[in-house]
Motif scaffolding. Structure first.
Motif, PDB file in Angstrom:
ATOM      1  N   ARG A  42      43.706  29.206  39.035  1.00 30.16           N
ATOM      2  CA  ARG A  42      44.272  29.634  37.765  1.00 30.16           C
ATOM      3  C   ARG A  42      43.608  28.917  36.584  1.00 30.16           C
ATOM      4  NH1 ARG A  42      50.691  29.607  36.559  1.00 30.16           N
ATOM      5  NH2 ARG A  42      50.638  30.661  38.553  1.00 30.16           N
ATOM      6  N   HIS A  68      51.386  19.215  45.727  1.00 27.58           N
ATOM      7  CA  HIS A  68      51.660  18.141  46.684  1.00 27.58           C
ATOM      8  C   HIS A  68      50.406  17.632  47.404  1.00 27.58           C
ATOM      9  CE1 HIS A  68      55.774  18.911  45.793  1.00 27.58           C
ATOM     10  NE2 HIS A  68      55.837  20.051  46.461  1.00 27.58           N
ATOM     11  N   GLY A  94      47.062  20.468  36.005  1.00 24.33           N
ATOM     12  CA  GLY A  94      48.346  19.778  36.043  1.00 24.33           C
ATOM     13  C   GLY A  94      48.325  18.600  37.008  1.00 24.33           C
ATOM     14  N   GLY A  95      49.527  18.110  37.313  1.00 28.52           N
ATOM     15  CA  GLY A  95      49.650  16.945  38.179  1.00 28.52           C
ATOM     16  C   GLY A  95      49.037  17.143  39.556  1.00 28.52           C
ATOM     17  N   THR A  97      46.366  18.871  40.251  1.00 28.40           N
ATOM     18  CA  THR A  97      44.906  18.757  40.094  1.00 28.40           C
ATOM     19  C   THR A  97      44.517  17.296  39.899  1.00 28.40           C
ATOM     20  OG1 THR A  97      44.905  20.940  39.101  1.00 28.40           O
ATOM     21  CG2 THR A  97      42.961  19.586  38.720  1.00 28.40           C
ATOM     22  N   THR A 118      49.528  19.907  31.920  1.00 23.03           N
ATOM     23  CA  THR A 118      50.997  19.921  31.987  1.00 23.03           C
ATOM     24  C   THR A 118      51.464  18.560  31.453  1.00 23.03           C
ATOM     25  OG1 THR A 118      51.204  18.931  34.184  1.00 23.03           O
ATOM     26  CG2 THR A 118      51.008  21.340  34.092  1.00 23.03           C
ATOM     27  N   ALA A 120      53.045  16.244  33.302  1.00 22.29           N
ATOM     28  CA  ALA A 120      53.446  15.473  34.487  1.00 22.29           C
ATOM     29  C   ALA A 120      53.258  13.968  34.324  1.00 22.29           C
ATOM     30  CB  ALA A 120      52.684  15.958  35.710  1.00 22.29           C
ATOM     31  N   SER A 122      50.774  12.037  35.512  1.00 22.55           N
ATOM     32  CA  SER A 122      50.051  11.367  36.602  1.00 22.55           C
ATOM     33  C   SER A 122      48.739  10.731  36.141  1.00 22.55           C
ATOM     34  CB  SER A 122      49.779  12.400  37.704  1.00 22.55           C
ATOM     35  OG  SER A 122      48.961  11.872  38.699  1.00 22.55           O
ATOM     36  N   VAL A 127      49.194   5.737  40.800  1.00 27.79           N
ATOM     37  CA  VAL A 127      49.916   6.214  41.991  1.00 27.79           C
ATOM     38  C   VAL A 127      49.260   7.482  42.525  1.00 27.79           C
ATOM     39  CG1 VAL A 127      52.148   7.027  42.845  1.00 27.79           C
ATOM     40  CG2 VAL A 127      52.061   5.251  41.093  1.00 27.79           C
ATOM     41  N   LYS A 136      55.259  13.592  52.966  1.00 32.78           N
ATOM     42  CA  LYS A 136      54.560  13.189  51.759  1.00 32.78           C
ATOM     43  C   LYS A 136      54.406  11.673  51.749  1.00 32.78           C
ATOM     44  CE  LYS A 136      54.516  13.653  46.760  1.00 32.78           C
ATOM     45  NZ  LYS A 136      55.031  14.333  45.590  1.00 32.78           N
ATOM     46  N   LEU A 155      45.430  22.897  25.009  1.00 27.78           N
ATOM     47  CA  LEU A 155      45.247  23.388  26.376  1.00 27.78           C
ATOM     48  C   LEU A 155      46.562  23.823  27.003  1.00 27.78           C
ATOM     49  CD1 LEU A 155      42.686  20.859  27.873  1.00 27.78           C
ATOM     50  CD2 LEU A 155      42.275  22.907  26.509  1.00 27.78           C
ATOM     51  N   GLY A 158      48.872  27.951  26.909  1.00 18.13           N
ATOM     52  CA  GLY A 158      49.049  29.026  27.891  1.00 18.13           C
ATOM     53  C   GLY A 158      50.069  28.705  28.966  1.00 18.13           C
ATOM     54  N   ASN A 170      60.373  16.688  33.522  1.00 14.85           N
ATOM     55  CA  ASN A 170      59.772  15.784  34.508  1.00 14.85           C
ATOM     56  C   ASN A 170      59.333  14.495  33.801  1.00 14.85           C
ATOM     57  OD1 ASN A 170      56.821  16.067  36.734  1.00 14.85           O
ATOM     58  ND2 ASN A 170      58.492  14.605  36.714  1.00 14.85           N
ATOM     59  N   LEU A 239      56.124   4.892  33.430  1.00 22.61           N
ATOM     60  CA  LEU A 239      56.277   5.047  34.887  1.00 22.61           C
ATOM     61  C   LEU A 239      55.328   4.090  35.606  1.00 22.61           C
ATOM     62  CD1 LEU A 239      57.292   6.675  37.420  1.00 22.61           C
ATOM     63  CD2 LEU A 239      55.380   8.230  37.014  1.00 22.61           C
ATOM     64  N   HIS A 262      58.055  20.714  42.037  1.00 22.68           N
ATOM     65  CA  HIS A 262      58.168  19.344  41.534  1.00 22.68           C
ATOM     66  C   HIS A 262      58.926  19.227  40.209  1.00 22.68           C
ATOM     67  CE1 HIS A 262      56.889  15.140  41.232  1.00 22.68           C
ATOM     68  NE2 HIS A 262      56.674  15.392  39.955  1.00 22.68           N
ATOM     69  N   THR A 381      57.298   7.754  42.760  1.00 18.89           N
ATOM     70  CA  THR A 381      57.112   8.927  41.921  1.00 18.89           C
ATOM     71  C   THR A 381      57.277  10.188  42.737  1.00 18.89           C
ATOM     72  OG1 THR A 381      54.790   9.429  42.188  1.00 18.89           O
ATOM     73  CG2 THR A 381      55.370   7.636  40.705  1.00 18.89           C
TER      74      THR A 381
HETATM   75  P1  NAD Z   1      51.141  21.556  39.007  1.00 20.83           P
HETATM   76  O1  NAD Z   1      49.919  20.807  38.681  1.00 20.83           O
HETATM   77  O2  NAD Z   1      51.314  22.001  40.434  1.00 20.83           O
HETATM   78  O3  NAD Z   1      51.250  22.804  38.006  1.00 20.83           O
HETATM   79  C1  NAD Z   1      52.393  23.636  38.050  1.00 20.83           C
HETATM   80  C2  NAD Z   1      51.986  25.089  37.816  1.00 20.83           C
HETATM   81  O4  NAD Z   1      51.515  25.234  36.484  1.00 20.83           O
HETATM   82  C3  NAD Z   1      50.853  25.543  38.715  1.00 20.83           C
HETATM   83  O5  NAD Z   1      51.130  26.859  39.125  1.00 20.83           O
HETATM   84  C4  NAD Z   1      49.635  25.512  37.785  1.00 20.83           C
HETATM   85  O6  NAD Z   1      48.649  26.448  38.180  1.00 20.83           O
HETATM   86  C5  NAD Z   1      50.254  25.877  36.472  1.00 20.83           C
HETATM   87  N1  NAD Z   1      49.570  25.367  35.280  1.00 20.83           N
HETATM   88  C6  NAD Z   1      49.167  24.092  35.068  1.00 20.83           C
HETATM   89  N2  NAD Z   1      48.665  23.986  33.819  1.00 20.83           N
HETATM   90  C7  NAD Z   1      48.753  25.208  33.237  1.00 20.83           C
HETATM   91  C8  NAD Z   1      48.435  25.719  31.944  1.00 20.83           C
HETATM   92  N3  NAD Z   1      47.984  24.925  30.971  1.00 20.83           N
HETATM   93  N4  NAD Z   1      48.649  27.034  31.699  1.00 20.83           N
HETATM   94  C9  NAD Z   1      49.192  27.833  32.667  1.00 20.83           C
HETATM   95  N5  NAD Z   1      49.551  27.402  33.900  1.00 20.83           N
HETATM   96  C10 NAD Z   1      49.333  26.104  34.176  1.00 20.83           C
HETATM   97  O7  NAD Z   1      52.488  20.770  38.674  1.00 20.83           O
HETATM   98  P2  NAD Z   1      52.817  19.468  37.800  1.00 20.83           P
HETATM   99  O8  NAD Z   1      54.266  19.528  37.616  1.00 20.83           O
HETATM  100  O9  NAD Z   1      51.911  19.320  36.660  1.00 20.83           O
HETATM  101  O10 NAD Z   1      52.459  18.288  38.804  1.00 20.83           O
HETATM  102  C11 NAD Z   1      53.185  18.096  39.982  1.00 20.83           C
HETATM  103  C12 NAD Z   1      52.412  17.209  40.940  1.00 20.83           C
HETATM  104  O11 NAD Z   1      52.013  16.024  40.261  1.00 20.83           O
HETATM  105  C13 NAD Z   1      53.262  16.796  42.131  1.00 20.83           C
HETATM  106  O12 NAD Z   1      52.459  16.793  43.300  1.00 20.83           O
HETATM  107  C14 NAD Z   1      53.682  15.385  41.776  1.00 20.83           C
HETATM  108  O13 NAD Z   1      53.975  14.593  42.899  1.00 20.83           O
HETATM  109  C15 NAD Z   1      52.486  14.885  41.003  1.00 20.83           C
HETATM  110  N6  NAD Z   1      52.812  13.810  40.056  1.00 20.83           N
HETATM  111  C16 NAD Z   1      52.290  12.603  40.308  1.00 20.83           C
HETATM  112  C17 NAD Z   1      52.532  11.536  39.460  1.00 20.83           C
HETATM  113  C18 NAD Z   1      51.895  10.210  39.744  1.00 20.83           C
HETATM  114  O14 NAD Z   1      52.049   9.282  38.980  1.00 20.83           O
HETATM  115  N7  NAD Z   1      51.147  10.087  40.830  1.00 20.83           N
HETATM  116  C19 NAD Z   1      53.332  11.722  38.325  1.00 20.83           C
HETATM  117  C20 NAD Z   1      53.867  12.988  38.080  1.00 20.83           C
HETATM  118  C21 NAD Z   1      53.592  14.042  38.952  1.00 20.83           C
END
Ligand code: NAD
Length: 381
Positions: A42, A68, A94-95, A97, A118, A120, A122, A127, A136, A155, A158, A170, A239, A262, A381
């Protein structure tokens, strides 16, 4: 007052159009001559557009980042990095990636340049997390902390509103828990409060009904994304430094065992953990209430529940795929990982009531059954 403040994050470049204007310079700064791009199917079109100026320095693109971070995806990305002799991992997404790029860094020690799409957070934590089947695993390693982050609110234009709201909540969870987490200090407290206020402002503005002239509406959405991204950066930062606690443990268990999405899961659980902990963490609760309470609406629990309702945040785990029949097992799984320093002593009945309340959904402000108070003070996390 006694603390050690150990800031974790690397360089941050923040601002509208930053990705288009600064990405090549940031790759240069990190000495990237053979860049591996990590993204999703995507996100690929946007990522290709942003990396076009790198020309032949972009030696490989991995589009297999998935939620995940399945170990298979991590292995495939690492193999590609090795085959192409990459010297820099550039994640745009996002997180999930960012997590895939971190998984490459974990075994290769390659530097990561992160461009989040996103909220998120991370990208500013050391971590990492990976899933093998239903299990996990997470860990902390300085090698996975991105060397630099480019935050560009444009960015996120969208990102569909329901995902943006869930993702903002989150980030909110990181900052709320940082206020009672084991590694908190006056600096993380201040950053967490600023983060909560910015996230609340951004969420309200993003979800406000239209009515303004189209140009005004566009400007206010751009400002909302800026607030949200600022709040998300600070949330990831606290965090990383303060740690987390009961809320993140519950979400870790539910995400791993039942594959719940998530960010929406965090949004649904947070009001209930706050309702449970607030009476035993008065300083944290007062700070959260001050940061959230735009209309003088009272205590932290009520204010967060009101915000969640106002912005239409995901509110019930039953809507996210958790079955009522899973609650008993989920309670046991959470009990196995209860953080020892939670502000409020928490037993099996308390976890069961909290999970049932989060499964059923509002009214969150009532919270699960309340018992005796405890002390402030631990955290995943
Ligand atoms: P994600 O990266 O899976 O994205 C969620 C959805 O949004 C996906 O379908 C993606 O394709 C879509 N998306 C992302 N950016 C977009 C954009 N700009 N426009 C349109 N669609 C978009 O989810 P997330 O919530 O960002 O991240 C979750 C993951 O990050 C989990 O695995 C979680 O454990 C991890 N995480 C880790 C930490 C850390 O410190 N290690 C902290 C937070 C989250």
């Amino acid at each position: 007052m006694r603390f050690t403040h150990d800031p974790q994050h690397g360089r941050v470049v923040f601002g509208a159009a930053a990705a288009r204007e600064s990405l090549t310079a940031e790759v240069d700064r990190l000495g990237g001559q053979r860049v591996l791009l990590v993204t999703t199917p995507r996100g690929e079109a946007l990522a290709r557009e942003l990396t076009a100026p790198l020309g032949a320095r972009l030696v490989a693109t991995f589009t297999g980042a998935r939620e995940h971070v399945p170990v298979e995806a991590a292995r495939a990305a690492r193999a590609l990095a090795g085959r192409e002799r990459a010297d820099l991992v550039l994640s745009i997404g996002g997180g999930s990636t960012t997590g895939t790029a971190k998984a490459v860094a974990l075994t290769t020690a390659l530097p990561v340049l992160a461009v989040p799409t996103t909220y998120a957070g991370s990208e500013v934590t050391p971590v990492w997390g990976m899933t093998d089947g239903q299990r996990k695993t997470t860990g902390t390693d300085p090698a996975v902390l991105p060397a630099a982050v480019v935050y560009d609110p444009d960015l996120l234009a969208g990102l569909p509103e329901h995902l943006a709201v869930a993702s903002g909540m989150n980030a909110m969870a990181h900052s709320v828990e940082a206020l009672w987490a084991p590694g908190g200090d006056p600096v993380t407290d201040a950053l967490a409060q600023r983060s909560i206020a910015a996230l609340a402002d951004g969420l309200r503005a993003l979800s406000a009904p239209g009515g303004a002239a189209p140009a005004d509406a566009q400007r206010s959405r751009a400002a909302a994304r800026e607030d949200l991204l600022l709040g998300a950066w600070l949330a990831g930062t606290v965090l990383a430094t303060a740690g987390s606690g009961l809320h993140h443990k519950i979400c870790h268990v539910l995400g791993g065992a039942y594959g719940l999405p998530h960010a929406p899961m965090h949004a649904a659980v947070l009001p209930h953990v706050l309702a449970w902990n607030a009476p035993a963490a008065p300083r944290a609760a007062a700070a959260i209430a001050r940061a959230l309470d735009a209309d003088g609406a009272g205590d932290a629990t009520t204010a967060l529940a009101a915000l969640a309702r106002e912005v239409g945040a995901p509110a019930a785990l039953q809507d996210l795929g958790l079955e009522e029949a899973d609650l008993e097992e989920a309670t046991d799984l959470v009990l196995d990982v209860l953080p020892p320093g939670n502000p409020r002593p928490t037993g099996r009945d308390d976890v069961a009531a909290l999970l049932r309340a989060a499964w059923a959904g509002p009214p969150a402000s009532a919270g699960p059954r309340l018992g005796a108070g405890g002390r402030e003070g631990q955290g995943a996390t």
